[in-house]
Design an enzyme around this catalytic site. Structure first.
Site, PDB file in Angstrom:
ATOM      1  N   LYS A 127      23.822  44.502   7.037  1.00 11.02           N
ATOM      2  CA  LYS A 127      22.795  43.867   7.868  1.00 11.02           C
ATOM      3  C   LYS A 127      21.682  44.847   8.231  1.00 11.02           C
ATOM      4  O   LYS A 127      20.499  44.552   8.044  1.00 11.02           O
ATOM      5  CB  LYS A 127      23.476  43.332   9.146  1.00 11.02           C
ATOM      6  CG  LYS A 127      22.625  42.414   9.960  1.00 11.02           C
ATOM      7  CD  LYS A 127      23.374  41.865  11.148  1.00 11.02           C
ATOM      8  CE  LYS A 127      22.876  42.539  12.394  1.00 11.02           C
ATOM      9  NZ  LYS A 127      23.579  42.102  13.596  1.00 11.02           N
ATOM     10  N   ASP A 145      22.852  37.809   9.743  1.00  7.87           N
ATOM     11  CA  ASP A 145      23.494  38.016  11.041  1.00  7.87           C
ATOM     12  C   ASP A 145      24.271  36.743  11.389  1.00  7.87           C
ATOM     13  O   ASP A 145      24.409  35.841  10.553  1.00  7.87           O
ATOM     14  CB  ASP A 145      22.442  38.366  12.115  1.00  7.87           C
ATOM     15  CG  ASP A 145      21.709  37.131  12.596  1.00  7.87           C
ATOM     16  OD1 ASP A 145      21.589  36.169  11.796  1.00  7.87           O
ATOM     17  OD2 ASP A 145      21.271  37.099  13.749  1.00  7.87           O
TER      18      ASP A 145
END
Ligand code: SF4
Length: 235
Positions: A127, A145
């Site tokens: 991420k 996310d």
């Protein structure tokens, strides 16, 4: 939800992206940064914390310690002191110092662009690596996310709970030029309409493309809500 063909998924993604771009296309990124290092720090500090909290901490941190060297030279206790108002501060302090040292020792003092190199830094997973690649280096990358994962599943684009698998699914479905936006748009959409505990499918602009909202069960609930003249609700 039934298995959809790749063609159908591409159609859903394309229509959803067009709608999302209309709504969120002009919004700025909420994390403050002026270089790759600052974005990396924001990403490391951002786990389970709001961007507002991160911005408050980094505004002071970057003022006092503007360079990678400054952070590399902090003791753990000093780093903790600077970031102690945000969650998981001990691990994040370790990650900041560790990343700063590794960048100085192994990457010539420059934040790497390569995904694997980025992910070799402490505290950096897919991420944060994709965040830095996309938002600073402008290399197409999808930040998966919790919002992006959840809404991508509800739309019918992935069945997985695993962010790496979801990213792989989305890479196959979405055109490369939409990858960076997709992550941002779904974060904003998650905050505005599609919260984890309350999906407002009645008002959501994606309710004609979203496979969850189009399911028979949810359609009945939406019709009932309309009949009762509700403007919002959780579905
Ligand atoms: S229609 Fe409902 S489930 Fe689908 S994205 Fe919108 S709020 Fe989420």
């Amino acid at each position: 939800m039934t298995d959809l063909s790749l063609k159908k998924k591409k159609k859903i993604a394309n229509e959803s992206y067009t709608i999302l771009k209309d709504i969120y296309g002009k919004q700025e990124m909420t994390l403050n940064f002026s270089n790759a290092w600052e974005l990396l720090v924001g990403g490391i500090l951002g786990a389970q914390t709001t961007d507002e909290q991160v911005n408050r901490v980094t505004a002071v941190l970057f003022e006092k310690y503007p360079n990678i060297e400054d952070i590399a030279n902090l003791t753990l206790e000093e780093a903790i002191e600077e970031i102690k108002t945000i969650g998981l501060y001990r691990n994040k302090a370790k990650a900041l110092i560790g990343s700063a040292k590794k960048i100085l020792n192994e990457f010539d003092g420059k934040v790497p662009q390569d995904r694997d190199e980025l992910m070799s830094l402490p505290g950096v997973g897919p991420k944060v690596a994709n965040l830095v690649r996309g938002d600073f280096f402008k290399i197409p990358a999808i930040v998966v996310d919790t919002h992006c994962g959840r809404i991508s599943r509800l739309l019918g684009l992935s069945k997985s709970e695993n962010p790496t698998v979801i990213e792989k699914d989305l890479v196959e479905i979405l055109p490369e030029e939409t990858w960076i936006d997709w992550g941002h748009f779904l974060v904003l959409h998650g905050r505005n309409y599609c919260k984890a505990r309350c999906r407002n499918c009645l008002a959501c602009p994606l309710n004609k493309t979203c496979q969850y909202a189009l399911s028979k069960e949810v359609q009945i609930k939406i019709e009932e809500a309309k009949y009762e003249q509700l403007e919002n609700g959780c579905f």
